[in-house]
Design an enzyme around this catalytic site. Structure first.
Site: not given
Ligand code: DX5
Ligand code: ZN
Length: 345
Positions: A11, A36, A38, A69, A71, A178
């Site tokens: 990510s 990945h 976000d 991903h 959101m 995740d």
């Molecule tokens: C959170 C994201 C994750 C995040 C993971 O909303 O979907 O992908 O970046 O980061 P870490 O590994 O730091 O939890």
């Molecule tokens: Zn994510």
């Protein structure tokens, strides 16, 4: 890329956003299997990141697969932009209020993998209405919105049952986890059989050796999978291929297509059986061991019919090619001899 089982998706949320292309290339060089991405809209989650334009720009800078991903509250409106940007998979959240099915279908229609993500407090059953439309289940182990949060153990329990929801995709379906994945938690989620670990903040700590971090997280996930948490028994069998049946080529081909239409991959190999039209031997139809039960459930009765069809076909062939009878007789004698040898008589 290692030889282990777990794949790591990096990510980039906590990467240097001012130097994103550089960081993406660096993390791939250091062993990340995919990127990945976000995407946040400031509405579905209380944070805002980047969108399709950024992804499109990055797409030109690396060959690594891109998992988006999303959101965002209304992925349906923007789905074409993300597809055009070159995402290999797109995962949307099951908690959104708009219709989910058309978006999943749109992703599939373009030949990409479609995913559904679930927040920590959403039960897995929320995915059931869509189960045959998804290739990826993304289990969130933090509340979506920010990197660097603490891993939640409870929601991780959904990882293993999520596999069951992907049974229509015995090969190729993936469970991702995740949120809060790092050296401390990788072994645990590996033990639950996760396919892809999404790792964010743990990869972007100044002064840390990123390649080493990636190697460690993957190795620990594999360690959990193979040994620690299951007394040496992997929660999901590693795929080897087993023979489902043995048929002459023209019949094997039709059966292969029928099985594959249901999402189970088939390998057809020349076996050492009796005879077929273009020569001497039958073909083995192999399916992945993990899909054996499903293959039996779906195709056992059909297999019987095909075996009978094959017998009739062989008789017909022998009538038309009397010279082949000697070859078949020799083959059968060899089979009988092998049987006897195997039984030790
Ligand atoms: C959170 C994201 C994750 C995040 C993971 O909303 O979907 O992908 O970046 O980061 P870490 O590994 O730091 O939890
Ligand atoms: Zn994510």
């Amino acid at each position: 890329m290692g030889t282990g089982r777990a794949r790591l998706a990096a990510s980039i949320l906590d990467a240097d956003l001012g130097n994103l292309a550089y960081d993406v290339r660096r993390v791939v060089k250091n062993g990340a299997d995919r990127i990945h991405l976000d995407v946040m809209d400031g509405h579905f989650v209380p944070n805002l990141t980047f969108g399709a334009k950024t992804i499109r720009a990055l797409r030109r800078r690396t060959e690594a697969p891109f998992d988006a991903h999303l959101m965002i509250s209304e992925p349906g409106r923007f789905i074409d932009e993300y597809l055009d940007a070159g995402c290999d998979s797109i995962t949307i959240h099951v908690e959104i209020e708009e219709a989910i099915e058309p978006t999943l279908r749109a992703i599939r229609a373009r030949g990409r993998a479609a995913g559904l993500a679930i927040r920590p407090n959403t039960p897995l059953s929320a995915l059931e209405p869509y189960e045959t439309l998804i290739d990826i289940i993304l289990v969130m182990t933090v509340e979506p919105g920010f990197g660097g949060q603490k891993f939640m153990r409870e929601p991780a329990q959904k990882i293993l049952p999520a596999r069951h929801l992907l049974r229509h995709r015995p090969v190729g379906g993936e469970v991702h986890v995740d949120g809060g994945i790092n050296r401390e938690t990788a072994e645990y989620v590996g033990g639950l059989g996760v396919d892809v670990v999404v790792v964010g903040s743990a990869l972007w700590v100044k002064g840390h050796d990123q390649a080493r971090e990636i190697r460690l997280v993957k190795a620990l996930a594999d360690e959990g999978y193979q040994y620690n948490l299951n007394n040496g028994v992997p929660p999901i069998p590693r795929d080897n291929w087993i023979r489902f049946t043995r048929l002459p080529k023209p019949i094997a081909r039709g059966f292969m297509a029928e099985i594959e239409a249901g999402g189970i991959p088939v390998i057809v190999l020349r076996g050492d059986g009796q005879m077929n039209p273009d020569g001497l031997r039958d073909y083995d139809l192999l399916v992945p061991a993990s899909a054996q039960v499903l293959s039996e459930e779906r195709h056992a009765s059909d297999r019987e019919a095909r075996v009978i069809e094959a017998d009739a076909w062989r008789e017909e062939y022998l009538r038309a090619h009397p010279e082949a009878a000697a070859v078949v007789a020799a083959d059968r004698a060899a089979d009988r001899a092998a049987d006897r040898a195997a039984k030790g008589t």
